[in-house]
Write a protein that holds these residues in place. Structure first.
Motif, PDB file in Angstrom:
ATOM      1  N   LEU A   3     -11.408   9.731  -8.995  1.00  0.00           N
ATOM      2  CA  LEU A   3     -10.852   8.256  -9.262  1.00  0.00           C
ATOM      3  C   LEU A   3     -12.117   7.669  -9.827  1.00  0.00           C
ATOM      4  CD1 LEU A   3      -8.884   7.908  -6.099  1.00  0.00           C
ATOM      5  CD2 LEU A   3      -8.077   8.889  -8.214  1.00  0.00           C
ATOM      6  N   THR A   4     -11.580   6.662 -10.736  1.00  0.00           N
ATOM      7  CA  THR A   4     -12.544   6.038 -11.392  1.00  0.00           C
ATOM      8  C   THR A   4     -12.396   4.257 -10.832  1.00  0.00           C
ATOM      9  OG1 THR A   4     -11.065   5.183 -13.105  1.00  0.00           O
ATOM     10  CG2 THR A   4     -12.223   7.104 -13.544  1.00  0.00           C
ATOM     11  N   GLU A   6      -9.745  -0.572  -8.682  1.00  0.00           N
ATOM     12  CA  GLU A   6      -9.267  -1.812  -8.982  1.00  0.00           C
ATOM     13  C   GLU A   6      -7.664  -2.105  -9.058  1.00  0.00           C
ATOM     14  OE1 GLU A   6     -11.491  -2.936 -12.330  1.00  0.00           O
ATOM     15  OE2 GLU A   6     -13.231  -3.202 -11.415  1.00  0.00           O
ATOM     16  N   ALA A   7      -6.905  -1.161  -9.564  1.00  0.00           N
ATOM     17  CA  ALA A   7      -5.536  -1.132  -9.863  1.00  0.00           C
ATOM     18  C   ALA A   7      -5.063  -1.138  -8.464  1.00  0.00           C
ATOM     19  CB  ALA A   7      -5.149  -0.163 -10.625  1.00  0.00           C
ATOM     20  N   PRO A  56     -11.304  -1.092   1.654  1.00  0.00           N
ATOM     21  CA  PRO A  56     -10.618  -1.979   1.279  1.00  0.00           C
ATOM     22  C   PRO A  56      -9.310  -1.515   0.557  1.00  0.00           C
ATOM     23  CG  PRO A  56     -12.597  -2.615   0.853  1.00  0.00           C
ATOM     24  CD  PRO A  56     -12.801  -1.259   1.161  1.00  0.00           C
ATOM     25  N   ALA A  57      -9.732  -0.639  -0.696  1.00  0.00           N
ATOM     26  CA  ALA A  57      -8.568  -0.315  -1.582  1.00  0.00           C
ATOM     27  C   ALA A  57      -7.469   0.545  -0.704  1.00  0.00           C
ATOM     28  CB  ALA A  57      -9.194   0.741  -2.520  1.00  0.00           C
ATOM     29  N   ALA A 115       1.719  -0.690   1.017  1.00  0.00           N
ATOM     30  CA  ALA A 115       2.887  -0.329   0.363  1.00  0.00           C
ATOM     31  C   ALA A 115       3.841   0.427   1.120  1.00  0.00           C
ATOM     32  CB  ALA A 115       2.500   0.150  -0.927  1.00  0.00           C
ATOM     33  N   THR A 116       4.964   0.629   0.736  1.00  0.00           N
ATOM     34  CA  THR A 116       5.858   1.575   1.539  1.00  0.00           C
ATOM     35  C   THR A 116       5.702   2.925   0.924  1.00  0.00           C
ATOM     36  OG1 THR A 116       7.368  -0.068   1.908  1.00  0.00           O
ATOM     37  CG2 THR A 116       8.290   2.162   1.969  1.00  0.00           C
ATOM     38  N   ALA A 117       5.451   3.912   1.882  1.00  0.00           N
ATOM     39  CA  ALA A 117       5.339   5.317   1.272  1.00  0.00           C
ATOM     40  C   ALA A 117       6.648   6.001   1.232  1.00  0.00           C
ATOM     41  CB  ALA A 117       4.295   6.351   2.368  1.00  0.00           C
TER      42      ALA A 117
END
Length: 275
Positions: free
Chosen positions: A180-181, A186-187, A215-216, A223-225
């Motif tokens: 992962l970048t 950030e996204a 934090p990410a 969100a909903t999984a």
């Protein structure tokens, strides 16, 4: 559990829509493009966040030898579209008198593209579904080849051995953590709380948790999984997801149907009329 309308809905059924919904796709790197296109067609915004990277076998010569030997077995079980792709890259499938089995429709389609017909579970497209197929209900003495990658649940291997099958595991590829970048990090931190995350692999879930910053990861768990099994539901809950919806299977259409259910429910609660 409430079932969603299938994205490829039939006549008279209300169409599945994802207007404005961000859908996080965690499928292996390079394999989520078609799913992302479908999300866009339905009006959603896809975010590719691969939890796995698929690579060729560590010892290609040994893998090719095992793959060629398995072609003489009584039953060949392909565990994923990747298993088809990597196996046929090692060597073509010669004419076989054995029964070819695909775990799901995606795997069956991958085989069909090479002119290979396969049996597919009608009810559930997973290990349990495959084990319920006639060729595997009483496989005592049969030579059964399981074609895929190391790891996974191990349920199919265990059950086949308990049923006295002569099991051959053919590892034609391997799974590794994707990279992962900063862009991915950030996204994820910009995801709206109404987003949903499609999860069909415990290993991918664990890799994402390990690679995303705290934090990410915390933001992703808002969100909903949308999960493909009870096992993944338990893993997602243990990892920090609170809102979880279980889809019918790991099939692309079923995962999207789960996302459509969430969109429809949110629209209803917001008082948005159905189109």
């Amino acid at each position: 559990m409430t079932r969603a309308s299938h994205p490829d809905h039939g006549k008279g059924e209300r169409p599945c829509r994802l207007e404005g919904l961000t859908v996080v796709i965690t499928r292996p790197a390079g394999t989520g493009t078609s799913l992302a296109k479908k999300v866009r067609v339905l009006g959603g915004t896809p975010l590719l966040l691969p939890g796995l990277s698929l690579r060729g076998a560590a010892d290609p010569r040994h893998a090719r030898t095992q793959w060629l030997a398995s072609q003489r077995d009584d039953v060949l079980i392909f565990t994923s579209p990747a298993a088809v792709r990597f196996a046929l890259a090692l060597a073509p499938l010669a004419k076989t008198h054995g029964t070819v089995v695909a775990v799901g429709q995606g795997t069956a389609r991958a085989l069909q593209r090479h002119g290979i017909a396969a049996q597919v579970p009608a009810s559930r497209q997973d290990s349990e579904g495959v084990l319920g197929l006639p060729p595997l209900q009483q496989p005592e003495g049969k030579r059964v080849a399981l074609i895929g990658a190391p790891g996974g649940r191990g349920l199919m291997q265990q059950q086949l051995m308990e049923r006295s099958a002569a099991l051959r595991e053919v590892h034609v590829y391997r799974r590794a953590a994707s990279r992962l970048t900063t862009r991915h990090q950030e996204a994820v931190q910009q995801l709206p709380a109404a987003a949903c995350v499609l999860l069909s692999s415990v290993e991918a879930l664990q890799n994402l948790q390990a690679q995303l910053s705290p934090p990410a990861w915390a933001h992703l768990c808002r969100a909903t999984a949308v999960v493909s099994s009870e096992r993944i539901e338990e893993a997602a809950r243990a990892a920090g997801f609170v809102r979880i919806h279980r889809a019918a299977s790991a099939n692309r259409a079923d995962l999207l149907a789960g996302a459509c259910t969430l969109y429809s429910r949110a629209s209803h609660e917001a008082g948005v009329p159905d189109c």
